[in-house]
Design a protein around this motif. Structure first.
Motif, mmCIF file in Angstrom:
data_model
loop_
_atom_site.group_PDB
_atom_site.id
_atom_site.type_symbol
_atom_site.label_atom_id
_atom_site.label_comp_id
_atom_site.label_asym_id
_atom_site.label_seq_id
_atom_site.Cartn_x
_atom_site.Cartn_y
_atom_site.Cartn_z
ATOM 1 N N SER A 78 0.850 -1.193 0.000
ATOM 2 C CA SER A 78 0.000 0.000 0.000
ATOM 3 C C SER A 78 0.888 1.245 0.000
ATOM 4 O O SER A 78 2.052 1.194 0.411
ATOM 5 C CB SER A 78 -0.898 0.011 1.229
ATOM 6 N N TRP A 79 0.299 2.339 -0.412
ATOM 7 C CA TRP A 79 1.045 3.604 -0.465
ATOM 8 C C TRP A 79 1.645 3.925 0.902
ATOM 9 O O TRP A 79 2.825 4.262 1.018
ATOM 10 C CB TRP A 79 0.112 4.724 -0.940
ATOM 11 N N GLU A 80 0.842 3.782 1.942
ATOM 12 C CA GLU A 80 1.297 4.150 3.282
ATOM 13 C C GLU A 80 2.431 3.244 3.770
ATOM 14 O O GLU A 80 3.346 3.709 4.466
ATOM 15 C CB GLU A 80 0.115 4.108 4.258
ATOM 16 N N PRO A 95 3.071 13.277 6.170
ATOM 17 C CA PRO A 95 2.996 13.824 4.803
ATOM 18 C C PRO A 95 1.894 13.159 3.980
ATOM 19 O O PRO A 95 2.143 12.637 2.920
ATOM 20 C CB PRO A 95 4.383 13.505 4.251
ATOM 21 N N MET A 96 0.685 13.210 4.531
ATOM 22 C CA MET A 96 -0.424 12.615 3.788
ATOM 23 C C MET A 96 -1.691 13.438 3.939
ATOM 24 O O MET A 96 -1.851 14.171 4.909
ATOM 25 C CB MET A 96 -0.627 11.162 4.209
ATOM 26 N N TRP A 97 -2.560 13.308 2.922
ATOM 27 C CA TRP A 97 -3.801 14.097 2.894
ATOM 28 C C TRP A 97 -4.609 13.934 4.168
ATOM 29 O O TRP A 97 -5.277 14.857 4.611
ATOM 30 C CB TRP A 97 -4.686 13.632 1.717
ATOM 31 N N GLU A 98 -4.551 12.725 4.761
ATOM 32 C CA GLU A 98 -5.418 12.386 5.892
ATOM 33 C C GLU A 98 -5.010 13.053 7.195
ATOM 34 O O GLU A 98 -5.791 13.083 8.149
ATOM 35 C CB GLU A 98 -5.416 10.867 6.098
ATOM 36 N N ASP A 99 -3.775 13.562 7.287
ATOM 37 C CA ASP A 99 -3.347 14.194 8.536
ATOM 38 C C ASP A 99 -4.245 15.408 8.825
ATOM 39 O O ASP A 99 -4.594 16.150 7.909
ATOM 40 C CB ASP A 99 -1.875 14.641 8.425
ATOM 41 N N VAL A 117 9.348 11.945 -8.125
ATOM 42 C CA VAL A 117 10.189 11.634 -9.280
ATOM 43 C C VAL A 117 9.375 10.754 -10.231
ATOM 44 O O VAL A 117 9.051 9.609 -9.899
ATOM 45 C CB VAL A 117 11.492 10.943 -8.817
ATOM 46 N N ARG A 118 9.002 11.344 -11.359
ATOM 47 C CA ARG A 118 8.076 10.665 -12.264
ATOM 48 C C ARG A 118 8.532 10.800 -13.713
ATOM 49 O O ARG A 118 8.895 11.895 -14.161
ATOM 50 C CB ARG A 118 6.673 11.286 -12.161
ATOM 51 N N GLN A 119 8.413 9.685 -14.436
ATOM 52 C CA GLN A 119 8.788 9.670 -15.841
ATOM 53 C C GLN A 119 7.944 10.654 -16.658
ATOM 54 O O GLN A 119 8.431 11.282 -17.583
ATOM 55 C CB GLN A 119 8.597 8.253 -16.388
ATOM 56 N N LYS A 120 6.688 10.791 -16.252
ATOM 57 C CA LYS A 120 5.782 11.685 -16.988
ATOM 58 C C LYS A 120 6.037 13.161 -16.665
ATOM 59 O O LYS A 120 5.413 14.047 -17.249
ATOM 60 C CB LYS A 120 4.325 11.315 -16.679
ATOM 61 N N GLY A 121 6.965 13.428 -15.740
ATOM 62 C CA GLY A 121 7.283 14.798 -15.346
ATOM 63 C C GLY A 121 7.424 14.870 -13.838
ATOM 64 O O GLY A 121 6.480 14.529 -13.119
ATOM 65 N N ASP A 122 8.590 15.288 -13.367
ATOM 66 C CA ASP A 122 8.824 15.385 -11.926
ATOM 67 C C ASP A 122 7.998 16.535 -11.365
ATOM 68 O O ASP A 122 7.766 17.535 -12.039
ATOM 69 C CB ASP A 122 10.308 15.645 -11.663
ATOM 70 N N LYS A 123 7.594 16.381 -10.098
ATOM 71 C CA LYS A 123 6.760 17.405 -9.467
ATOM 72 C C LYS A 123 7.406 17.894 -8.183
ATOM 73 O O LYS A 123 7.923 17.092 -7.415
ATOM 74 C CB LYS A 123 5.374 16.823 -9.125
ATOM 75 N N VAL A 124 7.359 19.191 -7.982
ATOM 76 C CA VAL A 124 7.825 19.788 -6.731
ATOM 77 C C VAL A 124 6.645 20.573 -6.172
ATOM 78 O O VAL A 124 6.012 21.351 -6.899
ATOM 79 C CB VAL A 124 9.039 20.720 -6.968
ATOM 80 N N THR A 134 -9.924 12.553 -4.500
ATOM 81 C CA THR A 134 -11.191 11.976 -4.971
ATOM 82 C C THR A 134 -11.312 12.056 -6.482
ATOM 83 O O THR A 134 -12.374 11.819 -7.035
ATOM 84 C CB THR A 134 -12.380 12.717 -4.337
ATOM 85 N N ARG A 135 -10.167 12.394 -7.136
ATOM 86 C CA ARG A 135 -10.212 12.623 -8.572
ATOM 87 C C ARG A 135 -10.594 11.341 -9.327
ATOM 88 O O ARG A 135 -10.255 10.235 -8.903
ATOM 89 C CB ARG A 135 -8.862 13.134 -9.069
ATOM 90 N N THR A 136 -11.265 11.525 -10.429
ATOM 91 C CA THR A 136 -11.589 10.381 -11.283
ATOM 92 C C THR A 136 -10.697 10.414 -12.526
ATOM 93 O O THR A 136 -10.429 9.398 -13.126
ATOM 94 C CB THR A 136 -13.071 10.416 -11.697
#
Ligand code: M7G
Length: 189
Positions: free
Chosen positions: A21-23, A66-70, A122-129, A171-173
């Protein structure tokens, strides 16, 4: 003669693994109390550009996961910039370092209580900061924070910064989240 930080920060690392799982993939690396702790760690870990695809670093205030649920993130959002593939070598590690230094140096004066932490994906489709803030509806504060982030990262006008609410992302689809705020602002006419 150590230089104590204004608050303690925790570095987390996530190595993408589809079997877990992610966590479960999220691991605490170190708690940083001093400037010396920060450089000691930074000089001994991979820069973001050296990580495998699907990895993340998170630098968050001690006490905030570092998670949405905090509780500190649940009503929050993030200022997000996607590093163009062609600018990776020149921008990824610099942006992440500048953002971490702005956090631990409490460069977001007046609004520092609204800053939860920062993330690099770190993502192949484009890194995000990204910079996570506490209250996604507090536009004035978030715009102040966004301007400071643009300034610290020396972002040019061609690099856009978008503010997304975590609730919308979680909640994105589709993979597209409508930004609540944009910098530079869309030209008015
Ligand atoms: P991502 O790593 O933020 O971006 O989210 P990516 O799509 O570029 O890889 C990937 C996935 O990780 C999400 O769809 C969630 O399944 C999971 N995930 C990411 N975050 C930040 C969280 C979180 O805060 N909480 C939970 N429960 N899952 C998350």
């Amino acid at each position: 003669n150590k230089h104590y930080l204004h608050s303690k920060w925790v570095l987390w690392f996530l190595k993408g693994d589809r079997q877990r799982s992610w966590e479960e993939c999220l691991k605490k690396v170190a708690v940083l109390e001093t400037v010396e702790d920060f450089w000691g760690l930074y000089n001994n870990i991979q820069p973001a550009s050296g990580l495998t695809w699907g990895s993340d670093y998170y630098l968050f205030r001690e006490g905030i996961k570092p998670m949405w649920e905090d509780p500190s993130n649940i009503k929050g959002g993030r200022w997000l910039t996607i590093i163009e593939r062609t600018k990776r070598a020149e921008r990824l590690d610099v942006c992440w370092l500048e953002l971490m230094m702005a956090l631990i140096g409490e460069q977001f004066t007046q609004v520092e209580d609204d800053i939860c932490g920062a993330v690099v994906n770190v993502r192949q489709k484009g890194d995000k900061v990204a910079l996570w803030t506490r209250d996604g509806t507090n536009d004035d504060t978030n715009i102040t924070i966004g301007h400071t982030m643009r300034d610290k990262l020396s972002m040019s006008d061609s690099e856009s910064l978008r503010y997304e609410i975590h609730k919308d992302a979680s909640t994105r689809t589709s993979s597209i989240v409508k930004p609540r705020l944009l910098l530079p602002d869309k030209p008015k006419r």
